[in-house]
Motif scaffolding. Sequence first.
Motif, short mmCIF file in Angstrom:
data_model
loop_
_atom_site.label_atom_id
_atom_site.label_comp_id
_atom_site.label_asym_id
_atom_site.label_seq_id
_atom_site.Cartn_x
_atom_site.Cartn_y
_atom_site.Cartn_z
N ARG A 1 0.84 -1.20 0.00
CA ARG A 1 0.00 0.00 0.00
C ARG A 1 0.88 1.26 0.00
N ASN A 2 1.91 1.27 0.85
CA ASN A 2 2.84 2.41 0.92
C ASN A 2 4.18 1.97 0.30
N ILE A 3 4.72 2.79 -0.53
CA ILE A 3 6.00 2.45 -1.17
C ILE A 3 6.97 3.62 -1.01
N GLY A 4 8.21 3.30 -0.66
CA GLY A 4 9.21 4.33 -0.42
C GLY A 4 9.92 4.78 -1.69
N ILE A 5 10.36 6.02 -1.68
CA ILE A 5 11.23 6.54 -2.75
C ILE A 5 12.48 7.08 -2.06
N TYR A 6 13.61 6.49 -2.36
CA TYR A 6 14.89 6.94 -1.79
C TYR A 6 15.76 7.38 -2.95
N LEU A 7 15.47 8.57 -3.43
CA LEU A 7 16.14 9.09 -4.63
C LEU A 7 16.44 10.57 -4.45
N PRO A 8 17.52 11.04 -5.07
CA PRO A 8 17.78 12.49 -5.04
C PRO A 8 16.86 13.18 -6.04
N ASN A 9 16.87 14.50 -6.05
CA ASN A 9 16.14 15.23 -7.08
C ASN A 9 16.65 14.76 -8.44
N SER A 10 15.78 14.24 -9.27
CA SER A 10 16.21 13.67 -10.55
C SER A 10 14.97 13.31 -11.37
N ILE A 11 15.17 12.95 -12.62
CA ILE A 11 14.05 12.50 -13.45
C ILE A 11 13.50 11.19 -12.89
N GLU A 12 14.39 10.39 -12.31
CA GLU A 12 13.93 9.11 -11.73
C GLU A 12 12.97 9.35 -10.57
#
Lengths: 86, 495
Positions: free
Chosen positions: B49-60
């Motif tokens: 249900r909840n999914i993490g995003i561990y990314l810097p500012n980027s297109i990804e």
Amino acid sequence: MVSEVSEKIKMIIISKGKKEVDANSIEEQTNLIDDLGFDSVQMIEFIVSLEESFGVSLDDADVDLDVLSKYGVVVKMIEKKIAKKV
Amino acid sequence: MLIRDILLERSSSETLAVFYAGKQYTYRALYELSSGVAEKLRASGRATRNIGIYLPNSIEYVIAYFALALLGRTIVPIGIQAKKIEILSTAEYCELGLIITKGKYKNDLCESLESNPYRVGVYDIEFDTTIALGAVVERYQGYSNTFEPVEDDTAILLHTSGTTSNPKRVMLTHANLISNIRSNIESLELTKEERSLIALPMFFGYCNTAQFLTHMFLGASIVIMDSPIFLPHIFFEFIERHKITNFTGVPSMLLMLLSYRNRGMHDVTALRYICFGGGVMPIDKLKELIFAFPTVGFVHTYGQTEASPRATALLPRDALHKIGSVGKPIPGVALRIIDDEGNDVVKGEIGEIILHGPNVMKGYYKRPDVTSTAIIDGWLHTGDLGRHDVDNYVYLTGRKKNIIISGGMNIYPEEIEEVLLGHEGVQEACVIGEEHPILGEVPSAIIVLSKCEKHVSVEMLKDFCMSILPQNKVPVRFTIATELSKTATGKIRRY
């Protein structure tokens, strides 16, 4: 002279950085952002200190992050600036 | 309207949506990339249900964000400066079964998750691979693929406080975000011709709604600065090269622009607005900026994550004659200033700012106790103190809550104190804000060392904090004291 400049830059890096760094651990390839965690404010303070300590002026090309983030490259750049002054 | 509709409505548009690292992405390309990732996540069987995003500012980051929106999942951004302990506590608190990442961030993430007490999937968005880490226990299985969110469902969980324990995230619904986007557009009269420069962290509530989603909603463009740190000359290069029309920053960024000696050599005529908030901006410096950039409109804003976040704005036409004010509520937001009994104060008197409107959060995730003290009868009690002038312009005067605002980021002293008290050599700790010329405030610690302990140095305490806390929360100074000043009830006196 060379070692004096490089040692002085090491001292500036240590005084501006947040991490506890041993001067001997700073090597030519040390990256101020990736290895020492420099952020924007620390980088700006670092630039100002370089200018004040060595009586040089850094223009926009000098403060390119590829130049400024590597210790060894900063030393070479400052040495060149000092040589030009003399 | 749902967050995913922002992209779905433009899925065939060839307009430029995002510029990042020398590449341009149209809305159509963004839709195709995001829906591709969404399908991969669905197929992985780990799409909780909840999914993490561990990314810097980027297109990804943008692709991952919209992939989750398309899947109807709740987005849980994790700041890239988060250390292992914070990553683990976030995964536990938000029941994450999957985190999206890339490159060197993947390595850090994997290292942190190895000791997780249950399985968490790590999806590498660049290479389209998923690995499972942590103990073999599967605690959170993939969520129903047929789940259809509604406007009042949580779209995003944004971090407010709690690095090691008691994490607190704000639940912002689709309706919260869309309403704040609409209010923001109406307030600033933004159009689809805008080109917004993003330098703030995209997981930051201020950037998430007021910049990123607002411009995607408009069908306008965002330019993501790909420099690892913010430096004035890089900022001006972007402004000039991309004909940026608006920028949003925190006071520390604006102070850096002011200190830049070549600032007059750049063409900033395309730049309509610089919006700023999240910390104290010295009035003399703001005046200097307004005169240094006469073609740019400066917009002083006020808000908080719990309000999606924007609540007020001081528009450029009032920038000088109401300088120091954060303006008036933006459309759709109601603001009152009340005394301790809950009554409205008279104009000029100081009280607590409370907010009401469709932008007010659903609550704190899994924290009904804290939610009920923050939202009373539909009004969000901000903990910020302020006053109205005779023309109803709002001025911030202080904070009821104990917060240090450093470079626009809220830092709760108790979080740092808790970490310090976890060190065997620390008996008592008090963290206070210390003035800083650019960041506004920085944390500073006063420590009482435990008796009969082995020698504990300031360097050791600093290293200890560095190993647990993000860099901006590590105290700049450690003062060793023999005792801490206390109130009559035994609480530490902070000021």
